[in-house]
Design a protein around this motif. Structure first.
Motif, short mmCIF file in Angstrom:
data_model
loop_
_atom_site.label_atom_id
_atom_site.label_comp_id
_atom_site.label_asym_id
_atom_site.label_seq_id
_atom_site.Cartn_x
_atom_site.Cartn_y
_atom_site.Cartn_z
N ASN A 121 0.84 -1.20 0.00
CA ASN A 121 0.00 0.00 0.00
C ASN A 121 0.86 1.24 0.00
N ASN A 143 -11.11 4.84 -10.29
CA ASN A 143 -9.95 5.08 -9.43
C ASN A 143 -8.97 3.92 -9.45
N ASP A 144 -8.90 3.25 -10.57
CA ASP A 144 -8.03 2.07 -10.64
C ASP A 144 -6.82 2.32 -11.53
N THR A 160 0.52 5.60 0.52
CA THR A 160 -0.34 6.74 0.87
C THR A 160 0.44 8.02 0.66
N HIS A 204 -4.29 10.40 -0.26
CA HIS A 204 -4.66 9.58 -1.41
C HIS A 204 -3.91 8.27 -1.21
N HIS A 205 -4.64 7.17 -1.11
CA HIS A 205 -3.93 5.91 -0.93
C HIS A 205 -4.39 4.85 -1.93
N GLY A 206 -3.56 3.85 -2.07
CA GLY A 206 -3.89 2.80 -3.03
C GLY A 206 -3.11 1.52 -2.75
N VAL A 262 -3.74 14.53 -7.48
CA VAL A 262 -3.82 13.08 -7.73
C VAL A 262 -2.99 12.68 -8.96
N SER A 279 -4.29 -2.03 -9.00
CA SER A 279 -4.26 -1.02 -7.94
C SER A 279 -5.62 -0.34 -7.82
N ASN A 323 -7.60 2.78 -5.74
CA ASN A 323 -7.24 4.01 -5.03
C ASN A 323 -8.45 4.62 -4.32
N GLN A 335 0.59 12.57 -8.02
CA GLN A 335 0.81 11.43 -7.14
C GLN A 335 0.83 10.11 -7.94
N LEU A 336 -0.11 10.03 -8.87
CA LEU A 336 -0.15 8.80 -9.67
C LEU A 336 1.06 8.69 -10.59
#
Ligand code: LAQ
Length: 332
Positions: free
Chosen positions: A87, A123-124, A89, A146-148, A99, A133, A135, A102-103
């Motif tokens: 995971n 959100n994948d 975050t 933002h976590h995934g 986002v 993944s 998210n 971050q991605l």
């Protein structure tokens, strides 16, 4: 401008402690800081803040196998974690929350490793058209995360079995999960390890944001604070007792008649149980709602509750035994 990039790893795999650490980092994150937190949970189903635990997860089976049910602060659906899953975050203030950026850390890290991925409309994150993944996002005041997940080598059979619940008769408010075809990154890179992934993510974090990353370790004092918060994430009230009212109906035929029970559940407890039966003996059936009201919605708790009662009448005593056996077979 952001001034600090912080990298932190959790060294434990207890989901409640890891979620508590995530929350701790969220509120401790400085205005011009972005934190990348990497963590792993042992065998856990993590449901979204507004999900119904019984609808999304075979909780009994999971717990019997030594797994955990956890509920996170963010919304969205239910996912399965084991040590083949990593995971991430990103914790940052509203101003620097982005986002896409971050991605791009995730995409950049995987690109370095030789994997090309894409974002889905939802959100994948996908590889080869399959999800690896999921998210989700959370905001409290100006504190955002933002976590995934990243599936490296997750046991897909267990994932499928814990998340496949047949509850046609469970009517609930709350958020439903969105099922997808999933893939492990190891299918595409057989030698890839969790450590490789962590290293690549940390590198890409510095590259995308354009300055050096500092690693943070927790102090003992901080660990204590996190532990007390973990208790909250572990509590029955947070996991099951949230205000997501629902209705569940079950039916079973016995030699002495058919029984249908319709449970009205609120805050995880039976608020009202309506029992319908064509049994000739009605005394015990009529008394059932009184036995059940206020009990936690769990077939095990109902077993224990019914075990407290008895009847002088052997026929009713047999009916009670049959009902207890039925509850033993139910899994919720
Ligand atoms: N580990 C993992 N990774 C990716 N996809 C998964 C995983 N487990 C299950 N699934 C698939 O996602 C759907 C649910 O998709 P759905 O879109 O409903 O939910 C999510 O994706 C939520 C992501 C939450 C991420 C958090 C990050 C840290 S704690 S949990 C499920 O039915 C499976 O098909």
């Amino acid at each position: 401008m952001l001034e600090t990039l912080t990298y932190i790893e959790s060294h434990g795999t207890d989901p409640y402690r890891n979620l508590a650490l995530e929350e701790f980092l969220l509120f401790g994150c400085k205005e011009k800081e972005c934190i990348l937190y990497l963590w792993q949970n042992e065998k856990t189903v993590v449901i979204g803040k507004n999900q119904n635990a019984w609808k999304e997860c075979r909780t009994e089976q999971l717990e019997r196998d030594g797994g955990h049910l956890a509920r996170r602060l963010s919304g969205g659906g239910a996912v399965y974690h084991d040590l083949g899953n990593l995971n991430f975050t990103f914790l940052v203030s509203g101003e620097y929350y982005d986002v896409k950026r971050q991605l791009s850390v995730i995409a950049g890290a995987l690109e370095h490793l030789g994997l090309h991925i894409e974002a889905s409309g939802r959100n994948d994150l996908l590889i080869d058209g399959k999800k690896f993944s999921g998210n989700a996002f959370y905001r409290h005041g100006d504190h955002c995360y933002h976590h995934g997940t990243i599936m490296l080598d997750v046991d897909k059979e267990k994932l499928g079995s814990y998340l496949t619940v047949s509850r046609e008769k469970l009517k609930s408010k709350g958020v439903d999960s969105v099922r997808s075809r999933v893939a492990n990154l190891r299918t595409y890179l057989p030698d890839l390890t969790i450590d490789d992934l962590k290293y690549a993510l940390r590198q890409a974090f510095g590259e995308v944001y354009g300055f050096p990353v500092q690693e943070r370790k927790l102090e003992d004092r901080e660990k204590k604070e996190i532990e007390s918060r973990a208790e909250y994430f572990r509590s029955w009230e947070w996991l099951y007792g949230r205000k997501i009212p629902f209705q569940h109906e079950i039916t079973r035929k016995f030699p002495w008649g058919e029984v249908t029970i319709r449970f009205q559940v609120e805050n995880g407890k039976i608020k009202d149980a309506a029992v319908y039966s064509d049994a000739l003996k009605t005394g015990m059936i009529e008394a059932l709602p009184n036995y059940l009201n206020g009990v936690r919605f769990s077939s095990r708790s109902i077993c224990i509750e019914l075990g407290l009662y008895w009847s002088e009448d052997p026929e009713e005593e047999k009916m009670l035994k049959d009902l207890i056996e039925w509850m033993k077979e139910e899994e919720w």
